[in-house]
Motif scaffolding. Structure first.
Motif, PDB file in Angstrom:
ATOM      1  N   ILE A 184       0.834  -1.202   0.000  1.00  0.00           N
ATOM      2  CA  ILE A 184       0.000   0.000   0.000  1.00  0.00           C
ATOM      3  C   ILE A 184       0.869   1.252   0.000  1.00  0.00           C
ATOM      4  N   PHE A 185       1.936   1.241   0.756  1.00  0.00           N
ATOM      5  CA  PHE A 185       2.821   2.401   0.797  1.00  0.00           C
ATOM      6  C   PHE A 185       3.575   2.554  -0.517  1.00  0.00           C
ATOM      7  N   ALA A 186       3.885   1.444  -1.170  1.00  0.00           N
ATOM      8  CA  ALA A 186       4.493   1.532  -2.501  1.00  0.00           C
ATOM      9  C   ALA A 186       3.529   2.157  -3.501  1.00  0.00           C
ATOM     10  N   ALA A 187       2.237   1.817  -3.382  1.00  0.00           N
ATOM     11  CA  ALA A 187       1.238   2.417  -4.265  1.00  0.00           C
ATOM     12  C   ALA A 187       1.104   3.916  -4.015  1.00  0.00           C
ATOM     13  N   VAL A 188       1.173   4.330  -2.756  1.00  0.00           N
ATOM     14  CA  VAL A 188       1.085   5.756  -2.423  1.00  0.00           C
ATOM     15  C   VAL A 188       2.284   6.507  -2.998  1.00  0.00           C
ATOM     16  N   GLU A 189       3.475   5.943  -2.853  1.00  0.00           N
ATOM     17  CA  GLU A 189       4.661   6.591  -3.408  1.00  0.00           C
ATOM     18  C   GLU A 189       4.586   6.670  -4.928  1.00  0.00           C
ATOM     19  N   MET A 190       4.046   5.630  -5.551  1.00  0.00           N
ATOM     20  CA  MET A 190       3.904   5.648  -7.001  1.00  0.00           C
ATOM     21  C   MET A 190       2.939   6.751  -7.429  1.00  0.00           C
ATOM     22  N   ALA A 191       1.855   6.939  -6.681  1.00  0.00           N
ATOM     23  CA  ALA A 191       0.922   8.029  -6.991  1.00  0.00           C
ATOM     24  C   ALA A 191       1.618   9.377  -6.902  1.00  0.00           C
ATOM     25  N   GLY A 192       2.463   9.557  -5.883  1.00  0.00           N
ATOM     26  CA  GLY A 192       3.199  10.808  -5.759  1.00  0.00           C
ATOM     27  C   GLY A 192       4.161  11.031  -6.923  1.00  0.00           C
ATOM     28  N   GLU A 193       4.799   9.960  -7.392  1.00  0.00           N
ATOM     29  CA  GLU A 193       5.704  10.102  -8.537  1.00  0.00           C
ATOM     30  C   GLU A 193       4.942  10.466  -9.810  1.00  0.00           C
ATOM     31  N   ILE A 194       3.782   9.857 -10.005  1.00  0.00           N
ATOM     32  CA  ILE A 194       2.987  10.173 -11.198  1.00  0.00           C
ATOM     33  C   ILE A 194       2.537  11.631 -11.170  1.00  0.00           C
ATOM     34  N   VAL A 205      -0.067 -13.622  -2.317  1.00  0.00           N
ATOM     35  CA  VAL A 205       0.817 -12.505  -1.989  1.00  0.00           C
ATOM     36  C   VAL A 205       1.281 -11.807  -3.261  1.00  0.00           C
ATOM     37  N   ALA A 206       1.665 -12.603  -4.271  1.00  0.00           N
ATOM     38  CA  ALA A 206       2.097 -12.010  -5.537  1.00  0.00           C
ATOM     39  C   ALA A 206       0.954 -11.261  -6.221  1.00  0.00           C
ATOM     40  N   ALA A 207      -0.259 -11.814  -6.140  1.00  0.00           N
ATOM     41  CA  ALA A 207      -1.406 -11.139  -6.753  1.00  0.00           C
ATOM     42  C   ALA A 207      -1.720  -9.839  -6.028  1.00  0.00           C
ATOM     43  N   PHE A 208      -1.533  -9.831  -4.720  1.00  0.00           N
ATOM     44  CA  PHE A 208      -1.769  -8.592  -3.966  1.00  0.00           C
ATOM     45  C   PHE A 208      -0.744  -7.536  -4.352  1.00  0.00           C
ATOM     46  N   GLY A 209       0.479  -7.955  -4.659  1.00  0.00           N
ATOM     47  CA  GLY A 209       1.483  -6.998  -5.101  1.00  0.00           C
ATOM     48  C   GLY A 209       1.206  -6.416  -6.465  1.00  0.00           C
ATOM     49  N   SER A 210       0.397  -7.082  -7.252  1.00  0.00           N
ATOM     50  CA  SER A 210       0.102  -6.592  -8.597  1.00  0.00           C
ATOM     51  C   SER A 210      -0.861  -5.410  -8.609  1.00  0.00           C
ATOM     52  N   ILE A 211      -1.440  -5.058  -7.455  1.00  0.00           N
ATOM     53  CA  ILE A 211      -2.409  -3.959  -7.421  1.00  0.00           C
ATOM     54  C   ILE A 211      -1.728  -2.605  -7.209  1.00  0.00           C
ATOM     55  N   VAL A 212      -0.390  -2.597  -7.120  1.00  0.00           N
ATOM     56  CA  VAL A 212       0.313  -1.344  -6.844  1.00  0.00           C
ATOM     57  C   VAL A 212      -0.005  -0.304  -7.903  1.00  0.00           C
ATOM     58  N   PHE A 213       0.117  -0.690  -9.167  1.00  0.00           N
ATOM     59  CA  PHE A 213      -0.081   0.273 -10.251  1.00  0.00           C
ATOM     60  C   PHE A 213      -1.521   0.768 -10.269  1.00  0.00           C
ATOM     61  N   ALA A 214      -2.482  -0.142 -10.071  1.00  0.00           N
ATOM     62  CA  ALA A 214      -3.894   0.257 -10.119  1.00  0.00           C
ATOM     63  C   ALA A 214      -4.233   1.224  -8.991  1.00  0.00           C
ATOM     64  N   LEU A 215      -3.781   0.931  -7.772  1.00  0.00           N
ATOM     65  CA  LEU A 215      -4.091   1.817  -6.641  1.00  0.00           C
ATOM     66  C   LEU A 215      -3.387   3.160  -6.784  1.00  0.00           C
ATOM     67  N   GLY A 216      -2.130   3.139  -7.236  1.00  0.00           N
ATOM     68  CA  GLY A 216      -1.421   4.400  -7.431  1.00  0.00           C
ATOM     69  C   GLY A 216      -2.076   5.277  -8.474  1.00  0.00           C
ATOM     70  N   LEU A 217      -2.554   4.658  -9.539  1.00  0.00           N
ATOM     71  CA  LEU A 217      -3.227   5.426 -10.583  1.00  0.00           C
ATOM     72  C   LEU A 217      -4.557   5.982 -10.097  1.00  0.00           C
ATOM     73  N   GLN A 218      -5.273   5.233  -9.270  1.00  0.00           N
ATOM     74  CA  GLN A 218      -6.544   5.717  -8.737  1.00  0.00           C
ATOM     75  C   GLN A 218      -6.347   6.940  -7.852  1.00  0.00           C
ATOM     76  N   ILE A 219      -5.278   6.937  -7.046  1.00  0.00           N
ATOM     77  CA  ILE A 219      -5.023   8.089  -6.176  1.00  0.00           C
ATOM     78  C   ILE A 219      -4.665   9.317  -7.001  1.00  0.00           C
ATOM     79  N   ALA A 220      -3.842   9.114  -8.035  1.00  0.00           N
ATOM     80  CA  ALA A 220      -3.357  10.246  -8.826  1.00  0.00           C
ATOM     81  C   ALA A 220      -4.322  10.667  -9.926  1.00  0.00           C
ATOM     82  N   LEU A 221      -5.391   9.914 -10.142  1.00  0.00           N
ATOM     83  CA  LEU A 221      -6.265  10.171 -11.285  1.00  0.00           C
ATOM     84  C   LEU A 221      -6.895  11.562 -11.283  1.00  0.00           C
ATOM     85  N   PRO A 222      -7.401  12.092 -10.162  1.00  0.00           N
ATOM     86  CA  PRO A 222      -7.991  13.456 -10.219  1.00  0.00           C
ATOM     87  C   PRO A 222      -6.995  14.516 -10.685  1.00  0.00           C
TER      88      PRO A 222
END
Length: 261
Positions: free
Chosen positions: A92-102, A173-190
Motif C-alpha cells: 500500500i505504501f508503494a502504491a502511495v509513493e507511485m501516486a506521488g511520482e505520477i 501474496v504475488a497477486a496482492f502486489g500486482s495492485i500497486v499500479f492500479a491503486l497508485g493510478l486511482q489516487i493520482a487520477l484526479p
C-alpha cells in the motif's frame, strides 16, 4: 541444584525462537517498524518483547529438535509467514509513493528529488510527501496496533507446524502486489485529469497564438494548477489512505488462510 533435560531445554527454546522469527520477519517487511531510520537494536528489542508477551498463549509447539532439518524448515516457514504479512501492508505504501511520482511528473516536478534512505535512491518530493502522509494516517488510525493484532492472531490461524505451506498463499501474496499500479493510478487520477485538461488548453492556445512562448508560461501554469488541485484534493487523500490500509490488513489475514496446508 536445578537441572534441565535436553527435551525441556529444546521445548523452551522452540517456544520462544520460532515465534520470534515470525515476529522479526514482519518487523523487517512492515512499514514504520521496518524503516531504516529505526535502529536494529530497537527492532530486535521490540521483537523480543512481543515474543515474550505472546509466547505463553501460543498453541503447543511440534516435538522437533531446533537444530534438526525439520527445525530449520519450520524456522524458514515462520520467516516467510512474517514477511508475507508485512509485505501486504508495505504494498500500500508503494502504491502511495507511485501516486506521488505520477503526480510529480505530470506537474513538472520531476527534477525535484532527493536521496531517500529507505529506497536507497532518488525519490520525488511529492512521492516522499505522500508517503509521509500515509505514515501519519497509519499511526493516527492505530493501524500499527491492528497489524500487531493480525500478527498475534496468525499464531491461531496458522499455528507453528511441520506441514509445508500451501503454494496458493504465495500466489495470493504475488497477486496482492500486482495492485500497486492500479491503486497508485486511482489516487493520482484526479490530478492527472485536471493537468490533462490544462495541457490541452495550452495546446489549443499555442495553435491559436503561435507567437506565444509556451515553454515560458506552460511550466508555471501547470505547476500552479497542480498545486491548487492538490490543495483541494488533500482532504480526500486521508480517507482513501485509511481505506487502503484497512484493505491491506484484511489482505494479510486472507494470506494466512491461503497459506494453510
Amino acid at each position: 541444584m536445578l537441572s534441565f533435560t535436553d527435551a525441556q531445554l529444546n521445548a523452551w527454546l522452540t517456544a520462544f525462537i520460532w515465534p520470534l522469527v515470525r515476529i522479526l520477519g514482519l518487523i523487517m517487511a512492515a512499514p514504520v517498524f521496518g524503516h531504516r531510520s529505526v535502529p536494529t537494536r530497537v527492532k530486535i528489542g521490540l521483537g523480543l518483547f512481543i515474543a515474550l508477551i505472546v509466547g505463553p498463549a501460543l498453541p503447543p509447539m511440534p516435538d522437533v529438535e531446533l537444530g534438526s532439518w525439520k527445525g530449520l524448515h519450520i524456522l524458514v516457514q515462520q520467516l516467510l509467514i512474517g514477511l508475507a504479512i508485512g509485505f501486504t501492508v508495505r504494498v500500500i505504501f508503494a502504491a502511495v509513493e507511485m501516486a506521488g511520482e505520477i503526480v510529480g511528473l505530470q506537474m513538472g516536478l520531476g527534477f525535484a528529488s532527493f536521496y531517500d534512505p529507505q529506497s536507497a535512491g532518488q525519490t520525488l518530493v511529492l512521492a516522499r510527501f505522500f508517503n509521509l502522509l500515509a505514515v501519519l494516517v497509519f499511526l493516527a488510525t492505530n493501524a500499527h496496533l491492528q497489524l500487531l493484532g493480525v500478527l498475534t492472531e496468525s499464531f491461531q490461524a496458522l499455528p507453528i507446524a511441520t506441514q509445508p505451506l500451501a503454494a496458493a498463499g504465495f500466489r495470493n501474496v504475488a497477486a496482492f502486489g500486482s495492485i500497486v499500479f492500479a491503486l497508485g493510478l486511482q489516487i493520482a487520477l484526479p490530478v492527472i485529469a485536471i493537468l490533462l485538461m490544462t495541457n490541452l488548453a495550452l495546446g489549443i492556445l499555442t495553435r491559436s497564438a503561435p507567437q506565444l512562448n509556451i515553454f515560458a508560461i506552460g511550466f508555471p501554469i501547470t505547476l500552479g494548477v497542480g498545486l491548487i488541485v492538490l490543495d483541494f484534493s488533500m482532504p480526500y487523500f486521508a480517507p482513501q489512505f485509511e481505506h487502503m490500509i484497512l484493505r491491506a490488513l484484511k489482505g494479510g489475514a486472507a494470506v494466512l488462510q491461503t497459506l494453510k496446508p
